[in-house]
Design an enzyme around this catalytic site. Structure first.
Site, PDB file in Angstrom:
ATOM      1  N   ARG A  15       0.799  -1.229   0.000  1.00 31.57           N
ATOM      2  CA  ARG A  15       0.000   0.000   0.000  1.00 31.57           C
ATOM      3  C   ARG A  15       0.836   1.286   0.000  1.00 31.57           C
ATOM      4  O   ARG A  15       0.305   2.372  -0.108  1.00 31.57           O
ATOM      5  CB  ARG A  15      -0.957  -0.008   1.212  1.00 31.57           C
ATOM      6  N   TYR A 100       7.480  -4.830  15.574  1.00 34.09           N
ATOM      7  CA  TYR A 100       7.133  -4.771  14.160  1.00 34.09           C
ATOM      8  C   TYR A 100       7.909  -3.656  13.488  1.00 34.09           C
ATOM      9  O   TYR A 100       7.973  -2.536  14.004  1.00 34.09           O
ATOM     10  CB  TYR A 100       5.623  -4.507  13.996  1.00 34.09           C
ATOM     11  N   GLU A 152      -8.260 -11.321  14.680  1.00 37.77           N
ATOM     12  CA  GLU A 152      -7.937 -10.373  13.617  1.00 37.77           C
ATOM     13  C   GLU A 152      -9.203  -9.710  13.095  1.00 37.77           C
ATOM     14  O   GLU A 152     -10.276 -10.328  13.071  1.00 37.77           O
ATOM     15  CB  GLU A 152      -7.205 -11.087  12.476  1.00 37.77           C
ATOM     16  N   ASN A 167      -4.812  -5.008  19.639  1.00 36.04           N
ATOM     17  CA  ASN A 167      -3.499  -5.622  19.774  1.00 36.04           C
ATOM     18  C   ASN A 167      -2.481  -4.751  19.051  1.00 36.04           C
ATOM     19  O   ASN A 167      -2.648  -4.450  17.869  1.00 36.04           O
ATOM     20  CB  ASN A 167      -3.558  -7.013  19.108  1.00 36.04           C
ATOM     21  N   ARG A 438      44.025  47.512  -9.924  1.00 37.90           N
ATOM     22  CA  ARG A 438      42.856  47.815 -10.740  1.00 37.90           C
ATOM     23  C   ARG A 438      43.238  48.875 -11.758  1.00 37.90           C
ATOM     24  O   ARG A 438      44.222  49.600 -11.599  1.00 37.90           O
ATOM     25  CB  ARG A 438      41.703  48.292  -9.868  1.00 37.90           C
TER      26      ARG A 438
HETATM   27  C1  UD1 Z   1      -0.765  -7.323  12.915  1.00 39.27           C
HETATM   28  C2  UD1 Z   1      -1.458  -8.203  13.975  1.00 39.27           C
HETATM   29  C3  UD1 Z   1      -2.676  -7.453  14.531  1.00 39.27           C
HETATM   30  C4  UD1 Z   1      -2.248  -6.124  15.109  1.00 39.27           C
HETATM   31  C5  UD1 Z   1      -1.465  -5.316  14.050  1.00 39.27           C
HETATM   32  C6  UD1 Z   1      -0.874  -4.102  14.723  1.00 39.27           C
HETATM   33  C7  UD1 Z   1      -1.137 -10.534  13.287  1.00 39.27           C
HETATM   34  C8  UD1 Z   1      -1.749 -11.708  12.678  1.00 39.27           C
HETATM   35  N1  UD1 Z   1      -1.885  -9.432  13.366  1.00 39.27           N
HETATM   36  O1  UD1 Z   1      -1.672  -7.152  11.843  1.00 39.27           O
HETATM   37  O2  UD1 Z   1      -3.297  -8.227  15.547  1.00 39.27           O
HETATM   38  O3  UD1 Z   1      -3.390  -5.405  15.527  1.00 39.27           O
HETATM   39  O4  UD1 Z   1      -0.386  -6.082  13.501  1.00 39.27           O
HETATM   40  O5  UD1 Z   1      -0.222  -3.268  13.805  1.00 39.27           O
HETATM   41  O6  UD1 Z   1      -0.011 -10.598  13.732  1.00 39.27           O
HETATM   42  N2  UD1 Z   1       5.489  -9.567   8.489  1.00 39.27           N
HETATM   43  C9  UD1 Z   1       6.518 -10.424   8.192  1.00 39.27           C
HETATM   44  N3  UD1 Z   1       6.240 -11.593   7.568  1.00 39.27           N
HETATM   45  C10 UD1 Z   1       4.988 -11.959   7.227  1.00 39.27           C
HETATM   46  C11 UD1 Z   1       3.933 -11.084   7.536  1.00 39.27           C
HETATM   47  C12 UD1 Z   1       4.214  -9.894   8.165  1.00 39.27           C
HETATM   48  O7  UD1 Z   1       7.674 -10.139   8.486  1.00 39.27           O
HETATM   49  O8  UD1 Z   1       4.829 -13.052   6.676  1.00 39.27           O
HETATM   50  C13 UD1 Z   1       5.789  -8.319   9.167  1.00 39.27           C
HETATM   51  C14 UD1 Z   1       5.430  -7.095   8.344  1.00 39.27           C
HETATM   52  O9  UD1 Z   1       6.540  -6.663   7.570  1.00 39.27           O
HETATM   53  C15 UD1 Z   1       5.056  -6.070   9.411  1.00 39.27           C
HETATM   54  C16 UD1 Z   1       4.537  -6.921  10.567  1.00 39.27           C
HETATM   55  O10 UD1 Z   1       5.020  -8.225  10.347  1.00 39.27           O
HETATM   56  O11 UD1 Z   1       6.202  -5.345   9.835  1.00 39.27           O
HETATM   57  C17 UD1 Z   1       3.027  -6.908  10.657  1.00 39.27           C
HETATM   58  O12 UD1 Z   1       2.460  -7.480   9.502  1.00 39.27           O
HETATM   59  P1  UD1 Z   1       1.116  -6.952   8.879  1.00 39.27           P
HETATM   60  O13 UD1 Z   1       0.769  -7.794   7.728  1.00 39.27           O
HETATM   61  O14 UD1 Z   1       1.205  -5.488   8.659  1.00 39.27           O
HETATM   62  O15 UD1 Z   1       0.086  -7.273  10.073  1.00 39.27           O
HETATM   63  P2  UD1 Z   1      -1.275  -6.544  10.394  1.00 39.27           P
HETATM   64  O16 UD1 Z   1      -2.299  -6.980   9.453  1.00 39.27           O
HETATM   65  O17 UD1 Z   1      -1.012  -5.089  10.509  1.00 39.27           O
END
Ligand code: UD1
Ligand code: CA
Length: 475
Positions: A15, A100, A152, A167, A438
């Site tokens: 995004r 994260y 979720e 969360n 000059r």
């Molecule tokens: C996640 C949480 C959600 C929380 C939210 C807060 C889960 C399932 N959900 O959702 O409960 O409210 O964060 O911001 O954990 N990433 C990886 N590998 C993957 C997937 C993701 O490294 O396979 C990393 C992403 O780069 C990112 C972080 O994990 O930095 C979060 O992933 P994202 O897909 O953004 O999770 P959310 O849907 O935001």
């Protein structure tokens, strides 16, 4: 228990609509991920593991200066799967703290609180009450108020979507239990992902206590998924840094109109006008005044110095009681002693000015070493470049450079020397004497102003004059 931090940073960041990986998008001039890494390191952990995937080499290169363990997640199958990739590197008796890469504003103090609440085998989650919980996982509590599970957004029932406790994603789990629970995850959910959040329900099933620690400040949980959220995080961080400056005693004429991309320290009673950008490491002494619209990068500015509007300082060391600008440009590696004045439209590059010296108007001073008490007249230029090489200029104590002088480097102007206005000085000028170079002034008695020409006559004159041979010396 020893601490292992795992930062999840493998996601694509679709995004953002950007060629730059999401975790490298700049926040206050530094990659998002660097903010999280800095926070993690502040906890003094045994190790920080970064789970990376998208933009791997770029991400690693951007964080090359930090002591990190890089763990590749080749396919992004969810946050639970991401953490699982790091588990082989983490000893059983460690506590794991998951951060994260796209949640950059969480404070080390909050994480310390989370870890302090995590005694024994407990799982602790960082949660917040969100104004708008849309998109976040929700904290579902049992009848006794204990945490039952995290659901979720995509999987939540309409009733669960009304829960405002969200969360943050930040969780601490004992490594031994995490290893077991993560290996049991499945992806039978709306997003077909292995959710880290399902670890909560697993803990509850195993009879392990799950504690949710509610953050006071919701802004710590802000995540970055698009440029709008990036801007929101930027302005939140700006407000935080502005508040810290004000608490340190600075007066900000408008705390919403200051940018701090790096770190700044201030003495007492500093005043900063609007729209100034501070970059890198900046230190302002007591009572320093910064006018509007300045850009100040990696600079040390001494007490009682005033920088007037629209001035740029880059890698500068400035003494006390100096006056700079308006419209001054101080380029890298310039050093100003105390009580130096640099006025409007003066450019310095790699130059040093001694105590009390002044260059107040319209000058270029490059690779110049200027002593104390020197006056550089308006329009003086050091001609430091011969087309191939840069050369130095030395101006000794007490010299006076007349306006409009060209100092052709390498050249030395002696102590107490005076240079006549409009001189082109290509050889050293001795101490204490007037030197000028000059053409002699003449007056031509019979001279008349030209007549106004018609367009045709003017075109013909241009044609003729531009073809005329260059006069030879004496010819
Ligand atoms: C996640 C949480 C959600 C929380 C939210 C807060 C889960 C399932 N959900 O959702 O409960 O409210 O964060 O911001 O954990 N990433 C990886 N590998 C993957 C997937 C993701 O490294 O396979 C990393 C992403 O780069 C990112 C972080 O994990 O930095 C979060 O992933 P994202 O897909 O953004 O999770 P959310 O849907 O935001
Ligand atoms: Ca996210």
């Amino acid at each position: 228990m020893q601490l292992s931090v795992v930062i999840l940073a493998a996601g694509k960041g679709k995004r953002m609509n950007s060629d730059l990986p999401k975790v490298l998008q700049p926040l206050a001039g530094r990659p998002l991920l660097e903010h999280v890494v800095t926070t993690a390191l502040a906890l003094g952990p045994a190790a920080v593991h970064v789970v990376y995937g998208h933009g791997g080499p770029l991400v690693k290169a951007a964080l090359a200066g930090f002591p990190l363990d890089w763990v590749e997640q080749t396919e992004q199958l969810g946050t639970g799967h991401a953490l699982l990739q790091a588990m082989p590197r983490i000893p059983d008796d460690h506590r794991v703290l998951v951060l994260y890469g796209d949640v950059p504003l969480v404070r080390p103090e909050s994480l310390r609180g989370l870890l302090a609440a995590a005694d024994g085998d407990a799982v602790t989650l960082l949660t917040a009450l969100a104004e708008n919980p849309e998109g976040y996982g929700r904290i579902v509590r049992d009848d006794g108020g204990g945490v039952a599970q995290v659901v979720e957004h995509a999987d939540a029932t309409p009733e669960q979507r009304r829960i405002r406790e969200i969360n943050t994603g930040i969780v601490s789990v004992p490594a031994r239990a995490a290893r077991v629970w993560l290996s049991q995850l499945d992806n039978s959910n709306a997003q077909r992902e292995y959710y880290l959040t399902d670890v909560t329900a697993a803990a509850v099933r195993a009879g392990v206590r799950v504690t949710a620690l509610l953050l006071d400040d919701e802004t710590e949980t802000l995540g970055v998924n698009d440029k709008i959220q990036l801007a929101r995080v930027e302005s939140t961080l700006r407000a935080r840094r502005a508040s810290a400056l004000m608490l340190a005693g600075a007066t900000l004429l408008d705390p919403a109109r200051i940018d701090i991309r790096g770190s700044i320290t201030v003495g007492r009673d500093v005043t900063i006008d609007v729209n100034t950008v501070f970059i890198g490491t900046v230190s302002l002494g007591a009572r320093v005044k910064i006018g509007p619209n300045c850009v100040i990068r990696d600079a040390v500015i001494g007490a009682d110095t005033e920088v007037h509007a629209n001035s740029l300082l880059d890698h500068a060391t400035v003494g006390e009681r100096c006056v700079i600008g308006p419209f001054a440009r101080i380029r890298p590696d310039s050093v100003l002693a105390d009580a130096v004045h640099i006025g409007n439209f003066v450019e310095l590059k790699n130059s040093a000015l001694g105590q009390g010296s002044k260059a107040n108007h319209l000058s270029y001073l490059g690779d110049t070493e200027i002593g104390a008490g020197v006056n550089v007249g308006a329009g003086t230029i050091t001609c430091n470049y011969d087309g191939q090489n840069k050369w130095p200029t030395v101006i000794e104590d007490g010299a006076f450079i007349g306006s409009g002088s060209m100092l052709v480097a390498p050249v030395r102007i002696g102590a107490g020397a005076t240079i006549g206005a409009g001189s082109t000085i290509a050889s050293n000028a001795p101490d204490g004497k007037l030197t000028l170079a000059r053409a002699r002034q003449t007056t031509i008695d019979q001279w008349q102003r030209p007549d106004k020409l018609s367009a045709e006559a003017k075109a013909a004159a241009v044609e003729r004059e531009l073809q005329a041979p260059t006069p030879k010396r004496g010819g």
